[in-house]
Scaffold this motif. Sequence first.
Motif, short mmCIF file in Angstrom:
data_model
loop_
_atom_site.label_atom_id
_atom_site.label_comp_id
_atom_site.label_asym_id
_atom_site.label_seq_id
_atom_site.Cartn_x
_atom_site.Cartn_y
_atom_site.Cartn_z
N TYR A 148 -53.11 62.42 -16.77
CA TYR A 148 -52.11 62.44 -15.71
C TYR A 148 -52.74 62.10 -14.37
N ALA A 149 -53.97 62.53 -14.15
CA ALA A 149 -54.66 62.21 -12.91
C ALA A 149 -55.03 60.72 -12.86
N MET A 150 -55.11 60.07 -14.02
CA MET A 150 -55.47 58.66 -14.08
C MET A 150 -54.28 57.74 -13.84
N ILE A 151 -53.07 58.23 -14.04
CA ILE A 151 -51.88 57.37 -13.95
C ILE A 151 -51.80 56.59 -12.63
N PRO A 152 -51.95 57.24 -11.46
CA PRO A 152 -51.84 56.45 -10.23
C PRO A 152 -52.94 55.40 -10.10
N LEU A 153 -54.11 55.68 -10.63
CA LEU A 153 -55.20 54.71 -10.55
C LEU A 153 -54.96 53.53 -11.49
N ILE A 154 -54.48 53.82 -12.69
CA ILE A 154 -54.16 52.75 -13.63
C ILE A 154 -53.04 51.89 -13.06
N GLU A 155 -52.02 52.53 -12.50
CA GLU A 155 -50.91 51.78 -11.92
C GLU A 155 -51.39 50.89 -10.77
N GLU A 156 -52.24 51.44 -9.92
CA GLU A 156 -52.76 50.67 -8.78
C GLU A 156 -53.49 49.42 -9.26
N GLU A 157 -54.35 49.58 -10.25
CA GLU A 157 -55.17 48.46 -10.73
C GLU A 157 -54.38 47.46 -11.57
N ILE A 158 -53.60 47.96 -12.53
CA ILE A 158 -52.94 47.09 -13.50
C ILE A 158 -51.65 46.49 -12.95
N VAL A 159 -50.87 47.30 -12.21
CA VAL A 159 -49.57 46.84 -11.71
C VAL A 159 -49.71 46.22 -10.32
N ALA A 160 -50.28 46.98 -9.38
CA ALA A 160 -50.29 46.53 -7.98
C ALA A 160 -51.33 45.45 -7.70
N LYS A 161 -52.57 45.71 -8.04
CA LYS A 161 -53.64 44.76 -7.69
C LYS A 161 -53.64 43.50 -8.56
N ASN A 162 -53.64 43.69 -9.87
CA ASN A 162 -53.78 42.54 -10.77
C ASN A 162 -52.45 41.96 -11.23
N LYS A 163 -51.37 42.73 -11.06
CA LYS A 163 -50.03 42.27 -11.42
C LYS A 163 -49.96 41.79 -12.88
N TRP A 164 -50.65 42.52 -13.75
CA TRP A 164 -50.64 42.18 -15.17
C TRP A 164 -49.38 42.69 -15.84
N ILE A 165 -48.81 43.79 -15.30
CA ILE A 165 -47.64 44.42 -15.91
C ILE A 165 -46.71 44.83 -14.77
N GLU A 166 -45.41 44.74 -15.01
CA GLU A 166 -44.41 45.18 -14.02
C GLU A 166 -44.30 46.71 -14.02
N THR A 167 -43.82 47.26 -12.91
CA THR A 167 -43.69 48.71 -12.77
C THR A 167 -42.84 49.32 -13.87
N GLU A 168 -41.71 48.71 -14.18
CA GLU A 168 -40.81 49.26 -15.20
C GLU A 168 -41.49 49.31 -16.55
N GLU A 169 -42.23 48.27 -16.90
CA GLU A 169 -42.94 48.25 -18.18
C GLU A 169 -44.05 49.30 -18.18
N PHE A 170 -44.71 49.47 -17.04
CA PHE A 170 -45.76 50.49 -16.94
C PHE A 170 -45.19 51.88 -17.21
N ILE A 171 -44.04 52.16 -16.64
CA ILE A 171 -43.39 53.47 -16.87
C ILE A 171 -43.06 53.63 -18.35
N ASP A 172 -42.58 52.56 -18.99
CA ASP A 172 -42.30 52.62 -20.42
C ASP A 172 -43.58 52.87 -21.23
N ILE A 173 -44.68 52.25 -20.80
CA ILE A 173 -45.96 52.44 -21.48
C ILE A 173 -46.40 53.90 -21.37
N ILE A 174 -46.25 54.49 -20.19
CA ILE A 174 -46.63 55.89 -20.00
C ILE A 174 -45.75 56.79 -20.87
N ALA A 175 -44.46 56.51 -20.89
CA ALA A 175 -43.55 57.31 -21.71
C ALA A 175 -43.91 57.20 -23.19
N LEU A 176 -44.16 55.99 -23.65
CA LEU A 176 -44.55 55.78 -25.04
C LEU A 176 -45.88 56.47 -25.34
N SER A 177 -46.82 56.36 -24.42
CA SER A 177 -48.14 56.96 -24.61
C SER A 177 -48.08 58.48 -24.73
#
Length: 183
Positions: free
Chosen positions: A23-52
């Motif tokens: 849970y402490a890693m979520i904002p860091l993963i989001e920052e790197e994967i979604v915001a900085k590198n734009k590899w995944i959209e925010t909505e898909e990231f939320i789905d990934i967290i829910a699935l995980s």
Amino acid sequence: MKAMLKMFFIFFKIGAFTLGGGYAMIPLIEEEIVAKNKWIETEEFIDIIALSQTIPGALAINSSTYIGYRLFGFPGAVVGCLGTIMPSVIIILLVATFFIQFRSLPLIESIFRGIRPAVVALILVAVMKLGKPLPKDTINLVWVIGVALTITFLGVHPILIILMSGIAGYILFKGEKNDENTR
């Protein structure tokens, strides 16, 4: 290959410098994967967290494995998973080797007393970021509060909450997707 190596080091860095679990890693993963590198959209990231959260295993490992798979297939899943777990393996080996000798030192105790509030803050940031895209309506507000109270005061297991939330979501929102498709 270069992008996959970059992903490995992103997950390695997050795994190395985040205490407090997935849970402490979520904002860091989001920052790197979604915001900085734009590899995944925010909505898909939320789905990934829910699935995980719904599958057995640690949240950070499940999400990094899924993200790696999503980006680079099976090799990416392995690389994402290794990037996340390698720092922990190294740290555990170092701790097992040295910490037992030093755990009662006031310096070490003070360091861990300082780390605890930071972990709580990282978890709160994750909650706030994950809640941003959630539609601000009565159903969602009641659901969030109800789930928090149910877990906190009634001790209902989170797995049961997830299953019941999925069933309730199906019942409450099953017609919404069909309505969108017919417009």
